[in-house]
Design an enzyme around this catalytic site. Structure first.
Site, PDB file in Angstrom:
ATOM      1  N   ASP A 136       0.774  -1.181  -0.249  1.00 32.98           N
ATOM      2  CA  ASP A 136      -0.106   0.014  -0.008  1.00 32.98           C
ATOM      3  C   ASP A 136       0.933   1.248   0.018  1.00 32.98           C
ATOM      4  OD1 ASP A 136      -1.576   2.014   0.865  1.00 32.98           O
ATOM      5  OD2 ASP A 136      -2.833   0.922   2.007  1.00 32.98           O
ATOM      6  N   CYS A 139       1.244   3.165   3.245  1.00 32.20           N
ATOM      7  CA  CYS A 139       1.539   2.393   4.516  1.00 32.20           C
ATOM      8  C   CYS A 139       2.939   2.636   5.084  1.00 32.20           C
ATOM      9  CB  CYS A 139       1.368   0.846   4.305  1.00 32.20           C
ATOM     10  SG  CYS A 139       2.374  -0.131   5.156  1.00 32.20           S
ATOM     11  N   CYS A 142       5.343  -0.121   4.781  1.00 33.08           N
ATOM     12  CA  CYS A 142       5.467  -0.381   3.319  1.00 33.08           C
ATOM     13  C   CYS A 142       6.742   0.592   2.999  1.00 33.08           C
ATOM     14  CB  CYS A 142       4.098  -0.117   2.397  1.00 33.08           C
ATOM     15  SG  CYS A 142       3.094  -1.467   2.922  1.00 33.08           S
ATOM     16  N   ARG A 166      -5.139  -0.765   1.366  1.00 27.65           N
ATOM     17  CA  ARG A 166      -5.902  -1.179   2.477  1.00 27.65           C
ATOM     18  C   ARG A 166      -7.169  -0.730   2.695  1.00 27.65           C
ATOM     19  NH1 ARG A 166      -1.708   0.208   7.102  1.00 27.65           N
ATOM     20  NH2 ARG A 166      -1.758   2.086   5.910  1.00 27.65           N
TER      21      ARG A 166
END
Length: 250
Positions: A136, A139, A142, A166
């Site tokens: 994502d 994120c 991430c 998400r």
């Protein structure tokens, strides 16, 4: 938590190449029984659409998967069900039964995806292994993983990204990651997004982002980054490059 099952997700048809035929276990029970179980859940929550039912090794207990809304363990006698993990004592360790059962189908599902649908960061020099990561762009972990891309690649690890916004399909995060997948330079666009930089907003008709998102749900992804090893084992969450290499056995 069962509330996760109530998360609203758009329903998008998966292409045949992404269907998990090895997870779908309708043949193990009669269609009448399957329909009866599905109707019981739908009578309470109409949005809970049973996608498949699998018998477990425990007599009288089923694993029910819902379209885009997680799974539960269900005992028809008494209509009991529970969410979460089912653990088994195996030798000197605890084994997550549901996770272990998903490894084979997860491996097969990833293998069925055309690499052209992924955004790939190749290993530097000789490739020792590869990981497939549901990601994502908004994120934090991430982004943290992506900042270590050079180190990860230098360790001989190829990183293959699939999209998992998400917030769901048609969310702002979804639209951002679609722009990366529709960019002429996908690697550059994805890196810019993960660095919080703007990219040219693009949308292409055949982008696979929605398909990736739904596939992630079926493969047990509940957060990002979700790292899938070549064996099909899922490593949930961020790992620094050296710890990732250790987990991968290299």
């Amino acid at each position: 938590m069962f509330s996760k099952l109530l998360k609203k997700c758009a329903v998008v048809a998966l292409p045949a190449s992404l269907m998990l035929s090895s997870i779908n276990a309708f043949a193990q029970i009669s269609q009448t029984e399957k329909d009866s179980i599905a109707k019981k859940f739908a009578s309470v929550r109409p949005e809970l659409v049973v996608s498949d039912i699998e018998k477990t090794d425990i007599d009288g207990m089923y694993l029910l998967n819902f379209s885009g809304k997680g799974s539960v363990y269900y005992v028809p006698k008494g209509d009991y069900f529970f969410t979460g993990d089912l653990l088994q004592i195996s030798g000197q360790r605890f084994v997550n039964v549901k996770e272990k059962r998903l490894e084979g189908p997860r491996k097969a599902a990833i293998a069925a995806i055309d690499e052209k649908e992924m955004i790939v960061y190749p290993a530097t020099g000789k490739k020792k292994t590869s990981i497939t990561v549901f990601t994502d762009v908004d994120c934090g972990y991430c982004r943290k993983l992506h900042k270590e891309m050079a180190k990860i690649n230098d360790l001989g690890i190829e990183v293959r990204y699939l999209a998992y916004p998400r917030a769901g399909i048609n969310s702002p995060s979804y639209n951002k990651v679609v722009s990366a997948w529709c960019s002429d330079d996908k690697q550059d666009a994805l890196t810019k997004l993960k660095n919080g930089q703007p990219v040219y907003t693009a949308a292409c008709k055949d982008n696979p982002v929605a398909q990736h998102f739904i596939l992630g749900n079926r493969l047990g992804v509940t957060g990002t980054p979700a790292i899938i090893m070549e064996s099909g084992e899922l490593l949930p969450g961020y790992l620094p490059a050296d710890k990732l290499a250790e987990a991968l056995g290299i």
